[in-house]
Design a protein around this motif. Sequence first.
Motif, PDB file in Angstrom:
ATOM      1  N   ARG A   1     -36.157 -15.695  34.804  1.00 44.71           N
ATOM      2  CA  ARG A   1     -35.978 -16.271  36.210  1.00 44.71           C
ATOM      3  C   ARG A   1     -34.615 -16.929  36.140  1.00 44.71           C
ATOM      4  O   ARG A   1     -34.221 -17.483  35.003  1.00 44.71           O
ATOM      5  CB  ARG A   1     -37.134 -17.046  36.745  1.00 44.71           C
ATOM      6  CG  ARG A   1     -37.345 -18.246  35.668  1.00 44.71           C
ATOM      7  CD  ARG A   1     -38.353 -19.160  36.436  1.00 44.71           C
ATOM      8  NE  ARG A   1     -38.767 -20.123  35.315  1.00 44.71           N
ATOM      9  CZ  ARG A   1     -39.733 -21.136  35.676  1.00 44.71           C
ATOM     10  NH1 ARG A   1     -40.715 -20.731  36.892  1.00 44.71           N
ATOM     11  NH2 ARG A   1     -40.188 -22.055  34.890  1.00 44.71           N
ATOM     12  N   THR A   2     -34.054 -17.384  37.163  1.00 51.12           N
ATOM     13  CA  THR A   2     -32.901 -18.226  37.060  1.00 51.12           C
ATOM     14  C   THR A   2     -33.290 -19.462  37.853  1.00 51.12           C
ATOM     15  O   THR A   2     -33.873 -19.438  38.918  1.00 51.12           O
ATOM     16  CB  THR A   2     -31.643 -17.505  37.935  1.00 51.12           C
ATOM     17  OG1 THR A   2     -32.295 -17.174  39.370  1.00 51.12           O
ATOM     18  CG2 THR A   2     -31.087 -16.180  37.414  1.00 51.12           C
ATOM     19  N   ILE A   3     -32.789 -20.628  37.347  1.00 54.47           N
ATOM     20  CA  ILE A   3     -32.708 -21.793  37.945  1.00 54.47           C
ATOM     21  C   ILE A   3     -31.449 -22.453  38.076  1.00 54.47           C
ATOM     22  O   ILE A   3     -30.721 -22.607  37.431  1.00 54.47           O
ATOM     23  CB  ILE A   3     -33.605 -22.857  37.146  1.00 54.47           C
ATOM     24  CG1 ILE A   3     -34.982 -21.969  36.567  1.00 54.47           C
ATOM     25  CG2 ILE A   3     -33.837 -24.037  37.380  1.00 54.47           C
ATOM     26  CD1 ILE A   3     -35.735 -22.944  35.635  1.00 54.47           C
ATOM     27  N   GLN A   4     -31.342 -23.152  39.545  1.00 52.33           N
ATOM     28  CA  GLN A   4     -29.890 -23.377  39.929  1.00 52.33           C
ATOM     29  C   GLN A   4     -30.384 -24.998  40.368  1.00 52.33           C
ATOM     30  O   GLN A   4     -31.321 -25.129  41.286  1.00 52.33           O
ATOM     31  CB  GLN A   4     -29.272 -22.571  40.908  1.00 52.33           C
ATOM     32  CG  GLN A   4     -28.972 -21.264  40.343  1.00 52.33           C
ATOM     33  CD  GLN A   4     -27.870 -21.183  39.542  1.00 52.33           C
ATOM     34  OE1 GLN A   4     -26.893 -22.205  39.348  1.00 52.33           O
ATOM     35  NE2 GLN A   4     -27.826 -20.053  38.694  1.00 52.33           N
ATOM     36  N   ASP A   5     -29.621 -25.928  39.891  1.00 48.14           N
ATOM     37  CA  ASP A   5     -29.623 -27.274  40.402  1.00 48.14           C
ATOM     38  C   ASP A   5     -28.773 -27.410  41.681  1.00 48.14           C
ATOM     39  O   ASP A   5     -27.602 -26.885  41.681  1.00 48.14           O
ATOM     40  CB  ASP A   5     -29.127 -28.123  39.455  1.00 48.14           C
ATOM     41  CG  ASP A   5     -29.881 -28.359  38.227  1.00 48.14           C
ATOM     42  OD1 ASP A   5     -31.169 -28.132  38.165  1.00 48.14           O
ATOM     43  OD2 ASP A   5     -29.585 -28.671  37.006  1.00 48.14           O
ATOM     44  N   VAL A   6     -29.505 -27.759  42.708  1.00 46.58           N
ATOM     45  CA  VAL A   6     -28.772 -28.291  43.972  1.00 46.58           C
ATOM     46  C   VAL A   6     -29.053 -29.637  44.435  1.00 46.58           C
ATOM     47  O   VAL A   6     -29.980 -30.192  43.805  1.00 46.58           O
ATOM     48  CB  VAL A   6     -29.299 -27.228  45.043  1.00 46.58           C
ATOM     49  CG1 VAL A   6     -28.863 -25.691  44.618  1.00 46.58           C
ATOM     50  CG2 VAL A   6     -30.745 -27.268  45.480  1.00 46.58           C
TER      51      VAL A   6
ATOM     52  N   GLN B   1     -33.987 -27.905  43.122  1.00 44.12           N
ATOM     53  CA  GLN B   1     -33.692 -26.726  42.372  1.00 44.12           C
ATOM     54  C   GLN B   1     -34.027 -25.507  43.201  1.00 44.12           C
ATOM     55  O   GLN B   1     -34.989 -25.535  44.037  1.00 44.12           O
ATOM     56  CB  GLN B   1     -34.313 -26.643  41.194  1.00 44.12           C
ATOM     57  CG  GLN B   1     -33.963 -27.810  39.961  1.00 44.12           C
ATOM     58  CD  GLN B   1     -34.721 -27.595  38.600  1.00 44.12           C
ATOM     59  OE1 GLN B   1     -36.088 -27.259  38.761  1.00 44.12           O
ATOM     60  NE2 GLN B   1     -34.224 -27.772  37.656  1.00 44.12           N
TER      61      GLN B   1
ATOM     62  N   LEU C   1     -35.223 -21.536  42.522  1.00 44.84           N
ATOM     63  CA  LEU C   1     -35.587 -20.625  41.501  1.00 44.84           C
ATOM     64  C   LEU C   1     -35.870 -19.026  42.157  1.00 44.84           C
ATOM     65  O   LEU C   1     -36.402 -18.919  43.209  1.00 44.84           O
ATOM     66  CB  LEU C   1     -37.031 -21.075  41.045  1.00 44.84           C
ATOM     67  CG  LEU C   1     -36.914 -22.222  39.980  1.00 44.84           C
ATOM     68  CD1 LEU C   1     -36.822 -23.600  40.956  1.00 44.84           C
ATOM     69  CD2 LEU C   1     -38.221 -22.398  39.272  1.00 44.84           C
TER      70      LEU C   1
ATOM     71  N   THR D   1     -38.353 -23.210  45.893  1.00 42.90           N
ATOM     72  CA  THR D   1     -37.441 -24.358  45.673  1.00 42.90           C
ATOM     73  C   THR D   1     -38.350 -25.691  45.039  1.00 42.90           C
ATOM     74  O   THR D   1     -39.731 -25.556  45.291  1.00 42.90           O
ATOM     75  CB  THR D   1     -37.165 -24.939  47.170  1.00 42.90           C
ATOM     76  OG1 THR D   1     -38.315 -25.046  48.080  1.00 42.90           O
ATOM     77  CG2 THR D   1     -36.401 -23.658  47.684  1.00 42.90           C
TER      78      THR D   1
ATOM     79  N   GLU E   1     -38.887 -28.102  32.509  1.00 45.74           N
ATOM     80  CA  GLU E   1     -37.617 -28.473  32.119  1.00 45.74           C
ATOM     81  C   GLU E   1     -37.918 -28.996  30.828  1.00 45.74           C
ATOM     82  O   GLU E   1     -38.498 -29.780  30.310  1.00 45.74           O
ATOM     83  CB  GLU E   1     -37.019 -29.781  32.854  1.00 45.74           C
ATOM     84  CG  GLU E   1     -37.128 -29.278  34.514  1.00 45.74           C
ATOM     85  CD  GLU E   1     -36.855 -30.480  35.587  1.00 45.74           C
ATOM     86  OE1 GLU E   1     -35.939 -31.008  35.645  1.00 45.74           O
ATOM     87  OE2 GLU E   1     -37.933 -30.825  36.052  1.00 45.74           O
TER      88      GLU E   1
END
Length: 309
Positions: A45-50, A54, A56, A72, A226
């Motif tokens: 999976r990909t996890i992006q901080d916003v 986050q 996902l 999210t 995390e």
Amino acid sequence: MSDVIADLTLVTAAEIADRVSMSAAIRGLQDALRGGFDPEADLPRTIQDVPHGQLLLMPAAIDGAAGQKFATVAPGNPARGLERIQALYILLDGETLAPTAVLDGTALTSLRTPAMSAAVVDRLAERDAGDLVVFGTGPQAVRHVEALQAIRPLRTVRMIGRDTDRTMAAVGSARLLAPDAQIGAGDVSDVRSADLVVCATTASEPLFPASLVRDDATLVAIGSHEPQKAELDPALVGRSQVVVESRRVGLSEAGDVIRAIAAGDLHEGDLVTQHELFTGAVPAASDRPRIVKTCGMGWQDLAVARLAL
């Protein structure tokens, strides 16, 4: 409206609850693992901080089916009366990859996470395990009571939280899910008498000392994906049999595992995967605590989503 959208089946949270019981979700996950599926092969999976959290994206393709969850994580949501984790799930035709259904991913996550915990705990916990301690007061904490009640007849449940009102609300919700158990608020000292311990919090530091845990206890840690966060004492992780979804996920996302390895209490080779446990390659330990550490994987959502259709 396009033909694709018109043909989509929409599955609401209420419909998921009606169609897939907790016991059915547990069995579905166990069947996938018993059938030889190895989560090590699951798509990453990909996890992006916003800002404020986050995003996902969790794809999966197993047994001729495929799907993706868009999730999210918003840490500030509980204070707003909203769930911390929210999602949509898109089920795809396994051959054409055309979207066939959209499911309430929040409800799906709320079901599959405790079901996954219970599916593994069922292989590890003593047959008469019935005294449960739960750290956390959110939806996952409460639904883990339901999930563990589905595999073991619970005698007592102690809910532990930082906020009194939220703790008592969680106690009330848990009583509806396990009416035969004695359920109330607890404190850290209750870990000494617990057969089962669930950690479903947003804690960054260990919730209790390793010395409180009995050698015949089984623990679940699901609060974080995390690397810098951990709910369990590294010394406890080091003296336990640790079951992870896969080595890839355990070594990259599971803060409890990563910290214990960094502290020298645990070695990579000590980890047991769900595949090894369910295929019998590694038996459940009987001389030390057992820990189920999950971070969440796409195959779990897909397995349960298919049951809802």
